[in-house]
Enzyme design. Structure first.
Site, PDB file in Angstrom:
ATOM      1  N   LEU A  55     -15.717   2.275  -5.928  1.00 30.09           N
ATOM      2  CA  LEU A  55     -15.241   3.319  -5.020  1.00 30.09           C
ATOM      3  C   LEU A  55     -14.673   2.557  -3.839  1.00 30.09           C
ATOM      4  O   LEU A  55     -15.346   1.676  -3.285  1.00 30.09           O
ATOM      5  CB  LEU A  55     -16.396   4.220  -4.550  1.00 30.09           C
ATOM      6  N   ASP A  56     -13.438   2.849  -3.461  1.00 29.93           N
ATOM      7  CA  ASP A  56     -12.843   2.093  -2.366  1.00 29.93           C
ATOM      8  C   ASP A  56     -13.576   2.376  -1.055  1.00 29.93           C
ATOM      9  O   ASP A  56     -14.408   3.269  -0.968  1.00 29.93           O
ATOM     10  CB  ASP A  56     -11.337   2.329  -2.264  1.00 29.93           C
ATOM     11  N   GLU A  57     -13.275   1.602  -0.057  1.00 26.68           N
ATOM     12  CA  GLU A  57     -13.970   1.669   1.229  1.00 26.68           C
ATOM     13  C   GLU A  57     -13.928   3.066   1.839  1.00 26.68           C
ATOM     14  O   GLU A  57     -14.876   3.509   2.474  1.00 26.68           O
ATOM     15  CB  GLU A  57     -13.340   0.648   2.181  1.00 26.68           C
ATOM     16  N   SER A  79     -13.785   5.916   0.154  1.00 20.16           N
ATOM     17  CA  SER A  79     -14.356   6.919  -0.749  1.00 20.16           C
ATOM     18  C   SER A  79     -15.877   6.892  -0.674  1.00 20.16           C
ATOM     19  O   SER A  79     -16.478   5.910  -0.260  1.00 20.16           O
ATOM     20  CB  SER A  79     -13.895   6.666  -2.186  1.00 20.16           C
ATOM     21  N   ARG A  92      -7.063   3.587  -7.053  1.00 20.41           N
ATOM     22  CA  ARG A  92      -6.834   4.716  -6.147  1.00 20.41           C
ATOM     23  C   ARG A  92      -6.174   5.903  -6.856  1.00 20.41           C
ATOM     24  O   ARG A  92      -5.362   6.635  -6.298  1.00 20.41           O
ATOM     25  CB  ARG A  92      -6.027   4.267  -4.925  1.00 20.41           C
TER      26      ARG A  92
END
Length: 194
Positions: A50-52, A54, A152
């Protein structure tokens, strides 16, 4: 005769990854990482990322085969996205059918997925950094369930249909649900039943 060797005992965790944290344990010194929430065993890895920006359900394991299985296209991942504007049925239909997005400067057609508007909007703990207020116009929520996980992807999909993502929360991986877990909460489980 050789003594029998017991198979390794693997450990598995669920974590509600908060906004602003990386899905990793080492890296840039100034970035917040998952190891700040719990003393995890050596060899722990995040299953997917999960990106920063999210939030939501992240699975951690010491079992590489389990990680590979869950990242496969056999296991559904469900996300709730708060989007800019009031999403409509036309945009939902486009998401369901697949949309063209860019992945590392290459055009990519997403596979068909499940998508639906969430009404009423889900309730989550406030994010650590405010998204915006009503002066900037309305927002709405959409559920998107897919089996692929490109870089993403959800953010790019909602933008492709004219509704940029403001907040993204993964709520389910297979049969595992975020439920009432609070940001930063860690739960150890015996195994992942996905």
């Amino acid at each position: 005769m050789f003594p029998s060797v017991a198979p390794p005992t693997h450990r598995h965790f669920l974590i509600h990854k908060p906004y602003g944290y990386l899905s990793q344990f080492i890296g840039e010194a100034k970035k917040k990482k998952l190891g700040e929430f719990h003393h995890f065993p050596e060899g722990i890895m995040a299953i997917g990322r999960l990106d920063e920006d999210s939030e939501g359900l992240l699975l951690l394991t010491t079992d590489g085969r389990m990680s590979e299985h869950i990242r496969s296209k056999k296991v559904e991942k469900e996300y709730y996205a708060q989007v800019d504007g009031l999403i409509n049925e036309g945009a939902i239909a486009q998401l369901q059918g697949g949309v063209e997005i860019g992945i590392h400067n290459v055009r990519y057609q997403t596979t068909p997925c499940q998508a639906r508007q969430l009404d009423p909007a889900p309730t989550f703990a406030p994010r650590s950094r405010k998204i915006r207020d009503d002066r900037h116009g309305p927002t709405s929520w959409v559920s998107i369930t897919l089996t692929e996980g490109k870089y993403r992807q959800i953010r790019k999909m909602t933008a492709a249909v004219g509704f940029p993502t403001l907040r993204l929360i993964r709520v389910r991986v297979g049969s595992l649900h975020l439920g009432a877990m609070q940001p930063g909460e860690v739960v150890e489980v015996q195994t992942f039943e996905c």
